[in-house]
Write a protein that holds these residues in place. Structure first.
Motif, mmCIF file in Angstrom:
data_model
loop_
_atom_site.group_PDB
_atom_site.id
_atom_site.type_symbol
_atom_site.label_atom_id
_atom_site.label_comp_id
_atom_site.label_asym_id
_atom_site.label_seq_id
_atom_site.Cartn_x
_atom_site.Cartn_y
_atom_site.Cartn_z
ATOM 1 N N GLY A 1 23.942 38.934 53.540
ATOM 2 C CA GLY A 1 23.666 39.406 52.503
ATOM 3 C C GLY A 1 24.249 40.747 51.886
ATOM 4 O O GLY A 1 24.348 41.353 52.978
ATOM 5 N N GLY A 2 23.683 40.916 50.329
ATOM 6 C CA GLY A 2 24.856 42.470 50.338
ATOM 7 C C GLY A 2 23.570 43.257 50.452
ATOM 8 O O GLY A 2 22.313 43.009 51.014
ATOM 9 N N ASP A 3 23.545 44.990 49.841
ATOM 10 C CA ASP A 3 22.294 45.613 50.514
ATOM 11 C C ASP A 3 23.215 46.754 49.229
ATOM 12 O O ASP A 3 24.191 47.411 48.371
ATOM 13 C CB ASP A 3 23.324 46.596 51.923
ATOM 14 N N SER A 4 22.015 47.393 48.485
ATOM 15 C CA SER A 4 22.013 48.291 47.971
ATOM 16 C C SER A 4 21.351 49.183 48.065
ATOM 17 O O SER A 4 19.711 49.249 48.397
ATOM 18 C CB SER A 4 22.041 48.124 46.316
ATOM 19 N N ARG B 234 21.891 38.770 57.615
ATOM 20 C CA ARG B 234 20.712 38.090 57.402
ATOM 21 C C ARG B 234 20.872 37.227 59.406
ATOM 22 O O ARG B 234 20.090 37.033 59.973
ATOM 23 C CB ARG B 234 20.415 36.375 56.194
ATOM 24 N N GLY B 235 22.567 37.285 59.997
ATOM 25 C CA GLY B 235 22.310 36.590 60.781
ATOM 26 C C GLY B 235 22.053 36.813 62.346
ATOM 27 O O GLY B 235 20.705 36.795 63.020
ATOM 28 N N ARG C 154 12.839 41.084 53.351
ATOM 29 C CA ARG C 154 12.865 42.287 52.584
ATOM 30 C C ARG C 154 14.650 42.002 51.262
ATOM 31 O O ARG C 154 14.844 42.092 50.555
ATOM 32 C CB ARG C 154 13.194 43.894 53.224
ATOM 33 N N ALA C 155 15.275 41.413 52.652
ATOM 34 C CA ALA C 155 16.746 40.977 52.218
ATOM 35 C C ALA C 155 16.690 39.486 51.895
ATOM 36 O O ALA C 155 17.850 39.180 51.128
ATOM 37 C CB ALA C 155 17.658 40.924 53.662
#
Length: 315
Positions: free
Chosen positions: A34-37, A263-264, A291-292
């Motif tokens: 997943g991306g993160d910001s 996520r993994g 949250r992700a």
């Protein structure tokens, strides 16, 4: 426990050309990244780099003999992932290519510390030390000689040991500079397509519970892709299944340092905590997963199942 891996989703042509892996398909053993910001304003944050992308840039620059560009990219990788032995070794090569033997020595020393059995790292360190007229170069040659004697010309590393010893001997004889470490063909590293193939092979090997073979395939994938969180997560999984929980945790931590919302890695690190009886720690991983995954995801549901069961699934 029966594994239910699906084949990994390999990179498309455009991404493969750029050296980027797509995240593996979701299975009981794989997950997407997943991306993160953080939402920070530009004035409040320093430039950030994707270490996997920078690694690929560094490899491409080395292959093109663009050593300054390689040094710039690989320095970013080592700052972001200081435990990545491959990046330190290649940074040593980038410095050696610029005749910066002190920089090469420092990088190779880190590589040898992180990967003590690396023939290439010992070779590079020996050549750099010889170029600096440092008598410690002899210790690197002795290490290579001892490995070669144990091999007796019959092991898989026999040819690599022969070439490495010759490189260090030549550098010692000539007080030689970096040329012996940068012989023709030595910089032809794995292409992204080869990395994809190794990664896909590792997924299949994990599915067959052939964890040693899977780790060997993942090592090849890392040569192509560097500290990619998908690869690191699988390395952690394989070591966990081999019973080395401390090593597995190290890989999960590396993956999450690069991609905090992966996520993994969050799921498998949580599963490891369940296996250790650390349900509070597993719940913290689950909270991060929730949250992700704004609308829910299979990884969170799987970890929730583990926590609810409160058992060791290896039993």
């Amino acid at each position: 426990m029966i594994l239910r891996l699906r084949p990994a989703l390999l990179a498309g042509a455009a991404l493969a050309a750029a050296g980027l892996l797509l995240a593996p398909g979701r299975t009981a053993e794989a997950s997407t990244m997943g991306g993160d910001s953080s939402g920070a304003m530009p004035s409040a944050s320093a430039p950030s780099y994707d270490p996997a992308e920078e690694y690929v840039k560094g490899v491409a620059a080395l292959n093109a003999s663009q050593y300054k560009d390689a040094e710039r990219a690989l320095s970013r990788v080592t700052r972001a992932t200081p435990d990545n032995a491959e990046a330190w070794r290649m940074l040593g090569m980038a410095n050696a290519g610029q005749s910066n033997l002190k920089g090469a020595r420092k990088a190779y020393e880190k590589a040898v510390k992180l990967q003590p059995d690396s023939i290439e790292a010992h070779q590079g360190l020996g050549v750099a030390l010889a170029g600096l007229k440092d008598p410690a170069a002899k210790a690197q040659l002795d290490w290579l000689a001892a490995k070669a004697a144990a091999c007796a010309g019959t092991c898989a590393d026999a040819e690599a040991l022969k070439k490495a010893s010759a490189a260090v001997e030549g550098a010692l004889a000539a007080a030689g500079g970096p040329s012996a470490a940068l012989e023709p063909g030595s910089l032809l590293f794995a292409a992204p397509q080869a990395g994809d193939q190794a990664y896909a092979a590792a997924v299949g090997l994990i599915n067959q519970r052939r964890y040693d073979d899977a780790l060997a395939a993942l090592a090849k994938a890392r040569l192509a892709f560097g500290p990619h969180p998908d690869v690191l997560t699988y390395q952690g999984y394989a070591w966990r299944k081999k019973g080395d929980e401390a090593r597995a945790e190290g890989y999960y931590r590396q993956a999450l340092a690069i991609a905090p919302r992966h996520r993994g890695a969050l799921e498998y690190y949580g599963e490891l905590k369940v296996e250790r009886g650390d349900l509070a720690g597993a719940r913290r991983m689950l909270a991060r997963l929730d949250r992700a995954c704004s609308f829910g995801c299979a990884e969170a549901e799987e970890l929730r199942r583990w926590i609810d069961a409160g058992r060791d699934p290896r039993a």
